[in-house]
Design an enzyme around this catalytic site. Sequence first.
Site, PDB file in Angstrom:
ATOM      1  N   GLU A   1     -10.618  10.381 -15.564  1.00 46.98           N
ATOM      2  CA  GLU A   1     -11.758  11.231 -15.970  1.00 46.98           C
ATOM      3  C   GLU A   1     -11.272  12.480 -16.706  1.00 46.98           C
ATOM      4  O   GLU A   1     -10.393  13.200 -16.212  1.00 46.98           O
ATOM      5  CB  GLU A   1     -12.573  11.636 -14.725  1.00 46.98           C
TER       6      GLU A   1
ATOM      7  N   GLU B   1     -10.282   9.597  -4.569  1.00 44.36           N
ATOM      8  CA  GLU B   1      -9.739  10.514  -5.574  1.00 44.36           C
ATOM      9  C   GLU B   1      -8.340  10.972  -5.159  1.00 44.36           C
ATOM     10  O   GLU B   1      -8.076  11.178  -3.974  1.00 44.36           O
ATOM     11  CB  GLU B   1     -10.656  11.740  -5.723  1.00 44.36           C
TER      12      GLU B   1
ATOM     13  N   LYS C   1     -13.479   3.555  -3.781  1.00 43.17           N
ATOM     14  CA  LYS C   1     -12.767   4.458  -4.710  1.00 43.17           C
ATOM     15  C   LYS C   1     -12.431   5.754  -3.982  1.00 43.17           C
ATOM     16  O   LYS C   1     -13.288   6.320  -3.299  1.00 43.17           O
ATOM     17  CB  LYS C   1     -13.620   4.745  -5.952  1.00 43.17           C
TER      18      LYS C   1
ATOM     19  N   ASP D   1     -17.800   4.826  -3.875  1.00 41.06           N
ATOM     20  CA  ASP D   1     -17.031   6.064  -3.729  1.00 41.06           C
ATOM     21  C   ASP D   1     -16.963   6.480  -2.271  1.00 41.06           C
ATOM     22  O   ASP D   1     -17.996   6.497  -1.585  1.00 41.06           O
ATOM     23  CB  ASP D   1     -17.766   7.202  -4.471  1.00 41.06           C
TER      24      ASP D   1
ATOM     25  N   ASP E   1     -20.321   9.054  -5.963  1.00 41.77           N
ATOM     26  CA  ASP E   1     -20.834  10.195  -5.191  1.00 41.77           C
ATOM     27  C   ASP E   1     -21.433  11.262  -6.120  1.00 41.77           C
ATOM     28  O   ASP E   1     -21.951  12.274  -5.666  1.00 41.77           O
ATOM     29  CB  ASP E   1     -19.777  10.780  -4.245  1.00 41.77           C
ATOM     30  N   SER E   2     -21.413  10.982  -7.438  1.00 42.90           N
ATOM     31  CA  SER E   2     -22.168  11.826  -8.370  1.00 42.90           C
ATOM     32  C   SER E   2     -23.649  11.789  -8.010  1.00 42.90           C
ATOM     33  O   SER E   2     -24.426  12.599  -8.513  1.00 42.90           O
ATOM     34  CB  SER E   2     -21.961  11.342  -9.817  1.00 42.90           C
TER      35      SER E   2
HETATM   36  O1  KIV Z   1     -19.218   9.601  -8.926  1.00 43.48           O
HETATM   37  C1  KIV Z   1     -19.162   8.998 -10.011  1.00 43.48           C
HETATM   38  O2  KIV Z   1     -20.189   8.591 -10.579  1.00 43.48           O
HETATM   39  C2  KIV Z   1     -17.846   8.783 -10.582  1.00 43.48           C
HETATM   40  C3  KIV Z   1     -17.777   8.332 -12.007  1.00 43.48           C
HETATM   41  C4  KIV Z   1     -18.180   9.430 -12.890  1.00 43.48           C
HETATM   42  C5  KIV Z   1     -16.452   7.783 -12.361  1.00 43.48           C
HETATM   43  O3  KIV Z   1     -16.866   9.003  -9.940  1.00 43.48           O
END
Ligand code: KIV
Length: 247
Positions: free
Chosen positions: A163, A96, A94, A64, A25-26
Amino acid sequence: MISTYDYLSAKLCQEAGIDSVLVGDSLGMVFQGLDSTLPVTLDEMIYHARAVRRGAPELFMVVDMPFMSYQVSVEDALYNCGKVLKETGAQAVKIEGGEEVAELASRLIDTGIPVVGHLGYTPQSVNLFGTPKVVGREEEEAERLRKDFKALESAGVPVVVLESVPWELARELTESSEVITIGIGAGKFCDGQVLVFHDLVGLYEEAKPRFVRRYAEGAKIFREALEKFRIDVETGDFPSEEESYGA
Ligand code: KIV
């Protein structure tokens, strides 16, 4: 593991022999130009994940779960995570968090939805953390992280992204369990490493955390190519006869 968001970069990852792709989600920051991951929606994650799947059909793909797609209730989360798996072809989602998501992780796994955890600096908690920071330098924080890691392990989570964690602590967690750790800013003793594609190839210039190694100056290369194109058009050098169709 590489975090990436589109067909072409995913294809490059597969061709380069990378083990797995994360549709992170980056993308909120790197792809959409937002200042956090919070506004990213489930539909946007699904859209990007489908493109990544097409580019890297053979890689293990993790998606994510965006902010508020799994925090409201277990039922909601099961539905949303299932939707991601069904509509994208991902192998895992994924989420958090530690103790607070352990019960959910266990339910997801029991339902057949593999879960990757994410501990340390968790970008969806930006409003609690403030700016990105190393997590686990203070003993109290380190203890919290150990508990969270244990909770995920007990819930059956097989892989955890760490992280911005001091390398000594990341090493301790890695060596003390069977859980596969994937580090980003967590030192070399993790079982694997993840970087964001656009960081690694030097396309994202807005920030360069200490843990990023740029393997190419992508932004510079592309900017120069675009400048050359502009100049060639302005000077009449492009298109040439060979680049034009005759009657
Ligand atoms: O959103 C993302 O790209 C991430 C990675 C930095 C692990 O969670």
